[in-house]
Structure formats: C-alpha cells, structure tokens
Write a protein that holds these residues in place. Structure first.
Motif, PDB file in Angstrom:
ATOM      1  N   LYS A  23     -29.076  26.585 113.380  1.00  0.00           N
ATOM      2  CA  LYS A  23     -30.206  27.215 112.686  1.00  0.00           C
ATOM      3  C   LYS A  23     -31.152  26.175 112.100  1.00  0.00           C
ATOM      4  N   ILE A  24     -30.605  25.074 111.563  1.00  0.00           N
ATOM      5  CA  ILE A  24     -31.455  24.046 110.953  1.00  0.00           C
ATOM      6  C   ILE A  24     -31.867  22.976 111.961  1.00  0.00           C
ATOM      7  N   ASN A  25     -31.466  23.174 113.245  1.00  0.00           N
ATOM      8  CA  ASN A  25     -31.850  22.241 114.309  1.00  0.00           C
ATOM      9  C   ASN A  25     -31.334  20.832 114.018  1.00  0.00           C
ATOM     10  N   ALA A  26     -30.021  20.740 113.749  1.00  0.00           N
ATOM     11  CA  ALA A  26     -29.418  19.489 113.284  1.00  0.00           C
ATOM     12  C   ALA A  26     -29.533  18.337 114.278  1.00  0.00           C
ATOM     13  N   THR A  27     -29.667  18.620 115.543  1.00  0.00           N
ATOM     14  CA  THR A  27     -29.764  17.539 116.531  1.00  0.00           C
ATOM     15  C   THR A  27     -31.129  16.864 116.522  1.00  0.00           C
ATOM     16  N   GLU A  28     -32.098  17.465 115.842  1.00  0.00           N
ATOM     17  CA  GLU A  28     -33.469  16.935 115.902  1.00  0.00           C
ATOM     18  C   GLU A  28     -33.991  16.420 114.556  1.00  0.00           C
ATOM     19  N   ILE A  29     -33.278  16.659 113.471  1.00  0.00           N
ATOM     20  CA  ILE A  29     -33.772  16.233 112.161  1.00  0.00           C
ATOM     21  C   ILE A  29     -32.944  15.056 111.650  1.00  0.00           C
ATOM     22  N   PRO A  30     -33.468  14.243 110.709  1.00  0.00           N
ATOM     23  CA  PRO A  30     -32.736  13.099 110.171  1.00  0.00           C
ATOM     24  C   PRO A  30     -31.433  13.526 109.498  1.00  0.00           C
ATOM     25  N   ILE A  31     -30.445  12.631 109.515  1.00  0.00           N
ATOM     26  CA  ILE A  31     -29.137  12.982 108.940  1.00  0.00           C
ATOM     27  C   ILE A  31     -29.234  13.225 107.433  1.00  0.00           C
ATOM     28  N   ILE A  32     -30.149  12.565 106.754  1.00  0.00           N
ATOM     29  CA  ILE A  32     -30.327  12.814 105.321  1.00  0.00           C
ATOM     30  C   ILE A  32     -30.787  14.253 105.091  1.00  0.00           C
ATOM     31  N   GLU A  33     -31.651  14.734 105.956  1.00  0.00           N
ATOM     32  CA  GLU A  33     -32.118  16.120 105.831  1.00  0.00           C
ATOM     33  C   GLU A  33     -30.994  17.103 106.130  1.00  0.00           C
ATOM     34  N   ILE A  34     -30.133  16.770 107.099  1.00  0.00           N
ATOM     35  CA  ILE A  34     -28.973  17.619 107.394  1.00  0.00           C
ATOM     36  C   ILE A  34     -28.092  17.735 106.154  1.00  0.00           C
ATOM     37  N   ALA A  35     -27.801  16.593 105.531  1.00  0.00           N
ATOM     38  CA  ALA A  35     -26.949  16.586 104.338  1.00  0.00           C
ATOM     39  C   ALA A  35     -27.566  17.414 103.221  1.00  0.00           C
ATOM     40  N   GLN A  36     -28.862  17.253 103.011  1.00  0.00           N
ATOM     41  CA  GLN A  36     -29.545  18.012 101.960  1.00  0.00           C
ATOM     42  C   GLN A  36     -29.486  19.519 102.212  1.00  0.00           C
ATOM     43  N   LYS A  37     -29.773  19.912 103.448  1.00  0.00           N
ATOM     44  CA  LYS A  37     -29.793  21.341 103.773  1.00  0.00           C
ATOM     45  C   LYS A  37     -28.399  21.957 103.658  1.00  0.00           C
ATOM     46  N   CYS A  38     -27.363  21.237 104.120  1.00  0.00           N
ATOM     47  CA  CYS A  38     -25.996  21.767 104.058  1.00  0.00           C
ATOM     48  C   CYS A  38     -25.508  21.856 102.610  1.00  0.00           C
ATOM     49  N   SER A  39     -25.834  20.856 101.814  1.00  0.00           N
ATOM     50  CA  SER A  39     -25.472  20.877 100.390  1.00  0.00           C
ATOM     51  C   SER A  39     -26.141  22.047  99.688  1.00  0.00           C
ATOM     52  N   GLU A  40     -27.408  22.248  99.964  1.00  0.00           N
ATOM     53  CA  GLU A  40     -28.147  23.357  99.354  1.00  0.00           C
ATOM     54  C   GLU A  40     -27.581  24.706  99.795  1.00  0.00           C
ATOM     55  N   TYR A  41     -27.197  24.804 101.063  1.00  0.00           N
ATOM     56  CA  TYR A  41     -26.625  26.047 101.575  1.00  0.00           C
ATOM     57  C   TYR A  41     -25.331  26.394 100.836  1.00  0.00           C
ATOM     58  N   ILE A  42     -24.463  25.401 100.646  1.00  0.00           N
ATOM     59  CA  ILE A  42     -23.203  25.626  99.929  1.00  0.00           C
ATOM     60  C   ILE A  42     -23.487  26.028  98.481  1.00  0.00           C
ATOM     61  N   TYR A  43     -24.393  25.316  97.855  1.00  0.00           N
ATOM     62  CA  TYR A  43     -24.721  25.565  96.453  1.00  0.00           C
ATOM     63  C   TYR A  43     -25.244  26.988  96.223  1.00  0.00           C
TER      64      TYR A  43
ATOM     65  N   ASP B  42     -28.660   8.415 116.797  1.00  0.00           N
ATOM     66  CA  ASP B  42     -28.863   7.001 116.475  1.00  0.00           C
ATOM     67  C   ASP B  42     -27.587   6.353 115.922  1.00  0.00           C
ATOM     68  N   LEU B  43     -26.592   7.171 115.592  1.00  0.00           N
ATOM     69  CA  LEU B  43     -25.335   6.654 115.037  1.00  0.00           C
ATOM     70  C   LEU B  43     -24.331   6.266 116.119  1.00  0.00           C
ATOM     71  N   ASP B  44     -24.604   6.603 117.373  1.00  0.00           N
ATOM     72  CA  ASP B  44     -23.625   6.394 118.436  1.00  0.00           C
ATOM     73  C   ASP B  44     -23.175   4.939 118.542  1.00  0.00           C
ATOM     74  N   VAL B  45     -24.122   4.023 118.505  1.00  0.00           N
ATOM     75  CA  VAL B  45     -23.778   2.600 118.623  1.00  0.00           C
ATOM     76  C   VAL B  45     -22.917   2.155 117.443  1.00  0.00           C
ATOM     77  N   GLU B  46     -23.274   2.597 116.239  1.00  0.00           N
ATOM     78  CA  GLU B  46     -22.503   2.248 115.033  1.00  0.00           C
ATOM     79  C   GLU B  46     -21.068   2.733 115.150  1.00  0.00           C
ATOM     80  N   LYS B  47     -20.895   3.956 115.627  1.00  0.00           N
ATOM     81  CA  LYS B  47     -19.555   4.536 115.734  1.00  0.00           C
ATOM     82  C   LYS B  47     -18.730   3.837 116.810  1.00  0.00           C
ATOM     83  N   GLU B  48     -19.381   3.408 117.888  1.00  0.00           N
ATOM     84  CA  GLU B  48     -18.668   2.691 118.939  1.00  0.00           C
ATOM     85  C   GLU B  48     -18.162   1.341 118.445  1.00  0.00           C
ATOM     86  N   LYS B  49     -18.916   0.710 117.560  1.00  0.00           N
ATOM     87  CA  LYS B  49     -18.542  -0.607 117.049  1.00  0.00           C
ATOM     88  C   LYS B  49     -17.527  -0.535 115.912  1.00  0.00           C
TER      89      LYS B  49
END
Length: 322
Positions: free
Chosen positions: A131-151, A99-106
């Motif tokens: 593993k977390i299926n990043a292409t199918e989940i919301p970007i906020i969830e991606i950020a949360q999961k990656c932050s938690e993984y690092i922590y 869903d970010l593609d249009v934003e990035k193009e502009k």
C-alpha cells in the motif's frame, strides 16, 4: 544533552528455598557516540563474581551463580548516563531497499537482521508495505510510515501480553506494550528487506508524557549506509532522542533480556522490576512492575502441590504432638 541517574532493580522471590541459581544479565548501558556511561555499579544478592563477556551483537553480558539456598535474589544496576542525540530527526536520505543489497552481501551481520518471522498473519504485513509502495520509497520513509501505522492502529495496553505473546496474537488483538510494538515494527522492516534490530533500554520521563516512560523500554534501530543505525520508537512514533537510554541490541527480546536464568529446586517464583530515574535538577521518577512469568509445567505444578501437602501434614503432626 541530558544526564540521568538510573537504578534498575530486579527482584525474584521464591516460596521455598532454591539453590544453584545460574544467571545471565544484560544490564550494562552502552557506550557509543551519543551515549556516555559516567558510572555503573552492580549489586547482587550474595555478592557473586560476575564474569563479563561480549555477545554476537556487541553487548556486554554478565554471568554469575548463587550456589547456596536462598528465597530471594535481588539484582540492582546503578548507572549515571549522559545522552546526546544531536539529531532528533535523521537527515534526508534517499537510500532505497534495493540500494542495501551490496551492503548485505558484504556484511553477514546485516543479513542476519533481515529475515522476518514466519507468521500466519503475514499477509497483513505485506499488504501494508504494498500500500505504501515500499519498493519505491526511501527506507527512512518506510520506517516512518510503519511506525506511524502501529502508533495509530494499535492500543498501548499494559498487562495483556507477556514474553510468550506471538506476533500473530498482536496483529489480531491490536493491543500491547513497547516490546510488542518493537517486534511488530521489526516484522514490517525485515519483510521490506531492511536490516533492523531490537533495542532494550529506558525512555526517561519528560514534559510530553511518553508512553512506557520510567520503565524498561524497547524500540527499533534500522541500518542505512549513509547514517548507520537509526533509532525509531513505534510506541511513541518518535525518533530515539535524549530521553532514550540504550542497554542492549539484538534480533529480538530474547537476545536482549535484562535477566534470565535457571535454578535447582521446586518453588513458585514471583518477579518484580522497578526502575528509578533521577534528573540533574533533583527530580525523581519510579515505576514498579510485577512481571508475568511463564506458566508452570504440569510436572512442576504436581511437585509443588506435593511439597505443600507434605509440609501441611508435618505441621498438623507437630500440632497434635504439642
């Protein structure tokens, strides 16, 4: 809402006088919706004129020179800042990467913040995103999961990394500090295709004992069309809140370095940074850090050894004459 009085002191010391010190500073706290700068003052050795401009990322940048010989340079940034992050946790947001593609193009600014570094250990990044299926989940969830993984999988350890430490080294050793974890989270988010930027600032102490508190700190902001830039702190696995005071943003630490510069002359230098944070109720917290600097080149080291030898010879000759 919270009000903090912060004194950020940077002290360079040299074993021999140096001259023509040319410096660039990003020590100006941000004014934005959730952060109001009530007062800011700069105190610098020799009281030079500081020319202030804005960089590509919208940060205030100061440039100044100290031309006369000196063995010490102190930069003191004093600020009173009111922080009000009304939303500790972002609202539900179903925006996905595609869903970010249009934003990035502009917006070329967003596109610039989507490119990950080329690293040898990239498979570890892509493997976890798969593993977390990043292409199918919301970007906020991606950020949360990656932050938690690092922590959960990386150990907060002071003194084993510096500004030259690479992402590959962090991925192998799984140890570091806030700067390292911010760079690592950026690699995850940019690999996923999410515009993300490095944030330099402070995390002020609280009753829960945040890691990295009371000193210069780093975290990450990522972009969502619905809510704009959202801050997330992988060192503590929390969203940016009232304890986070923002100084500057950029692609990485190099874009946000509080102080950088050069000088003429041969001298060994040491750098210490102290951050003092005061509260409205009178409490005070201070931390002093001795910063690891880049290793001297062989040529510079030879010149320093030669200077020390010449001075030693002169001192012996003077003693013999007496």
């Amino acid at each position: 809402m919270a009000v903090f009085k912060i004194i950020h002191t940077t002290k360079y010391q040299y074993n021999w006088p140096i001259k023509e010190s040319i410096n660039e500073i990003r020590l100006f706290p941000h004014n934005f919706e959730n952060q109001e700068v009530l007062q800011h003052q700069l105190l610098i050795t020799s009281n030079p004129i500081v020319e202030v401009t804005k960089d590509f990322y919208g940060n205030n940048v100061g440039n100044f020179n100290i031309l006369e010989p000196h063995k010490e340079m102190i930069i003191e940034s004093r600020m009173i800042v009111k922080v009000n992050h009304s939303l500790k946790i972002p609202e539900i947001d179903t925006i996905k990467v595609q869903d970010l593609d249009v934003e990035k193009e502009k917006n070329s600014y967003l596109l610039r913040l989507c490119y990950p570094e080329n690293i040898l250990q990239q498979k570890k990044i892509t493997s976890y995103l798969k593993k977390i299926n990043a292409t199918e989940i919301p970007i906020i969830e991606i950020a949360q999961k990656c932050s938690e993984y690092i922590y959960k999988n990386y150990t907060y350890t002071k003194g084993i990394t510096n500004i030259e430490t690479t992402l590959d080294e962090i991925l192998v050793h799984k140890k570091g500090v806030c700067q390292d974890f911010a760079h690592l989270l950026l690699q995850f988010l940019r690999t996923a295709g999410i515009p993300s930027r490095y944030v330099s600032g402070y995390v002020c102490p609280n009753s829960t004992g945040l890691r990295g508190e009371g000193a210069t700190h780093a975290w990450v902001e990522f972009y969502t069309p619905k809510q704009g830039w959202l801050g997330i702190d992988p060192t503590n696995n929390i969203w940016a809140m009232d304890n986070h005071v923002k100084l500057s943003v950029g692609r990485d630490f190099n874009d946000c370095s509080p102080v950088k510069g050069t000088f003429k002359g041969y001298a060994k230098q040491t750098l210490s940074v102290s951050v003092s944070i005061g509260y409205e109720d009178g409490r005070q917290f201070e931390e002093v850090t001795d910063v690891k600097l880049k290793k001297l080149s062989e040529e510079v080291q030879r010149q320093l050894d030669l200077i020390e030898y010449q001075i030693m010879v002169q001192q012996r000759q003077q003693q013999q004459q007496q």
